[in-house]
Write a protein that holds these residues in place. Structure first.
Motif, PDB file in Angstrom:
ATOM      1  N   TYR A  93       0.841  -1.192   0.000  1.00  0.00           N
ATOM      2  CA  TYR A  93       0.000   0.000   0.000  1.00  0.00           C
ATOM      3  C   TYR A  93       0.882   1.250   0.000  1.00  0.00           C
ATOM      4  O   TYR A  93       1.899   1.305   0.718  1.00  0.00           O
ATOM      5  N   ARG A 118      -1.554  -1.036  -4.044  1.00  0.00           N
ATOM      6  CA  ARG A 118      -2.844  -0.412  -3.782  1.00  0.00           C
ATOM      7  C   ARG A 118      -2.620   0.948  -3.126  1.00  0.00           C
ATOM      8  O   ARG A 118      -1.624   1.140  -2.424  1.00  0.00           O
ATOM      9  N   PRO A 142      -2.200  -5.782   4.256  1.00  0.00           N
ATOM     10  CA  PRO A 142      -0.938  -5.295   3.696  1.00  0.00           C
ATOM     11  C   PRO A 142       0.250  -6.136   4.142  1.00  0.00           C
ATOM     12  O   PRO A 142       0.281  -6.646   5.263  1.00  0.00           O
TER      13      PRO A 142
END
Length: 386
Positions: A93, A118, A142
């Protein structure tokens, strides 16, 4: 004479002590650290050792190892590639404000199917929504979370520790890019929430080019991705286990370290004044730019609230003008600004300024009244000739 508003690229000028100590280094201390048992080499090793200690103090991270690298970009590559060295596919992330020093590395691995990248949720009014970020992590946990402490495009400060606290609930490794904030903004890098914090010597630390690095948690393994001589354990073809030798191969840019040594001492003696001057200059810059209705400031309208605090980096769009055209006008009037995408295309996509980019102004400790007077004159010229 140049009137300087590009401190986000590199702070300029530097403190006089940086210039003088770098000059004296090669005249008096020019040995190669760790490469000899003689006084010149020992003096260089001492400078490097002391500089690590100064960086630990500035980052409030006495429990972290400080690793030097040629730049923050190289440091980010070392950290990210080291964390992705195994074969397990990972979810990474990032914020919408990451620099290409992060995103290009991740793109390289993502297009090979090794990771899935992401974006953390940031609202249209520039608030990191921790509740929604928690929901993102709950849906797809994550493995690594990377957050720029402050955007190099609009100066927006991220709530790094809040985000990392959520990330740690899912066992993620955490990395913060402090290229725009090291020393300027306090951050508890000593916290167990922070695994890696990257810094650039030539920006908010007021040192020279050629030196950056990262603070590393002693509890997190990091595979080396660069290899070479370390001056010790030379018979071993594996990189040594000792820190920092495991990550610092080849001859150090000791002159740049010397410059950082001088800058860090100066910074530690003046950090409250430096922080106050930047905020004062930030407000002065906004005061000037807000006088003109053809200038739109990208990012949060209130740059000093608790939710949307920003450092002294301001991106603008001049109505009816391309960013590079305004840059040319400023250049002709000897004013240094940065135009375009500032190596952060994701930020501009979030802002709606992609692909044209913005005109970015960034202040620092040494931004003076003569700089602001020159800017006011240039802005008046643009207004008169619209």
């Amino acid at each position: 004479m140049s009137f300087y508003f590009d401190n986000a690229a590199t702070t300029f000028p530097k403190p006089e002590c940086v210039y003088s100590f770098m000059d004296s280094f090669y005249r008096k201390h020019g040995g190669n650290a760790g490469r000899g048992q003689y006084k010149l080499a020992a003096e260089s090793s001492k400078i490097i050792f002391e500089t690590r200690g100064f960086i630990q103090k500035i980052l409030c991270s006495p429990n972290k190892d400080v690793i030097f690298a040629p730049s923050a970009t190289v440091a980010l590559n070392m950290v990210i590639q080291g964390l992705l060295a195994d074969e397990k596919k990972k979810t990474v992330y990032i914020s919408p404000f990451e620099h290409n020093s992060v995103t290009r590395v991740l793109h390289h691995f993502e297009k090979r199917g090794k990771i899935c990248v992401r974006q953390l949720f940031v609202s249209p009014d520039f608030e990191y929504d921790i509740e929604k970020i928690n929901a993102q992590f709950a849906e797809i946990p994550p493995d690594i979370v990377i957050v720029s402490h402050a955007s190099n495009v609009i100066g927006l400060v991220a709530p790094v520790l809040e985000i990392f606290a959520v990330a740690k609930k899912y066992g993620a490794l955490t990395v913060t890019d402090m290229a725009q904030t090291a020393g300027l903004l306090p951050l508890d890098v000593a916290s167990d929430l922070v695994d890696f914090a990257v810094f650039a010597g030539h920006k908010t630390l007021y040192g020279p080019f050629g030196i950056g690095g990262f603070a590393k948690s002693r509890n997190v393994a990091l595979e080396p991705v660069l290899f070479g001589g370390t001056g010790v354990d030379s018979a071993n073809q594996e990189m040594p286990e000792n820190i920092p030798g495991r990550y610092e191969m080849g001859s150090q840019n000791i002159c740049a370290v010397a410059g950082l040594h001088a800058a860090a001492q100066w910074f530690l003696q003046n950090q409250d004044e430096i922080r106050a001057a930047e905020e004062k200059n930030h407000r002065r810059l906004l005061e000037i730019l807000r006088q003109y209705d053809f200038v739109k400031i990208a990012g949060p309208a209130d740059r000093f609230s608790e939710k949307t605090k920003c450092i002294g980096v301001v991106s603008t769009v001049f109505d009816g003008y391309a960013a590079e055209d305004i840059g040319n006008v400023f250049d002709e009037m000897e004013i240094a600004v940065r135009t375009g995408l500032q190596c952060s295309p994701l930020a501009h996509k979030f802002l709606g300024t992609f692909p044209a980019g913005t005109v970015r102004f960034s202040v620092g400790y040494f931004t003076g009244e003569e700089d602001f007077c020159a800017l006011e004159k240039a802005m008046g010229y643009i207004e008169e000739n619209r």
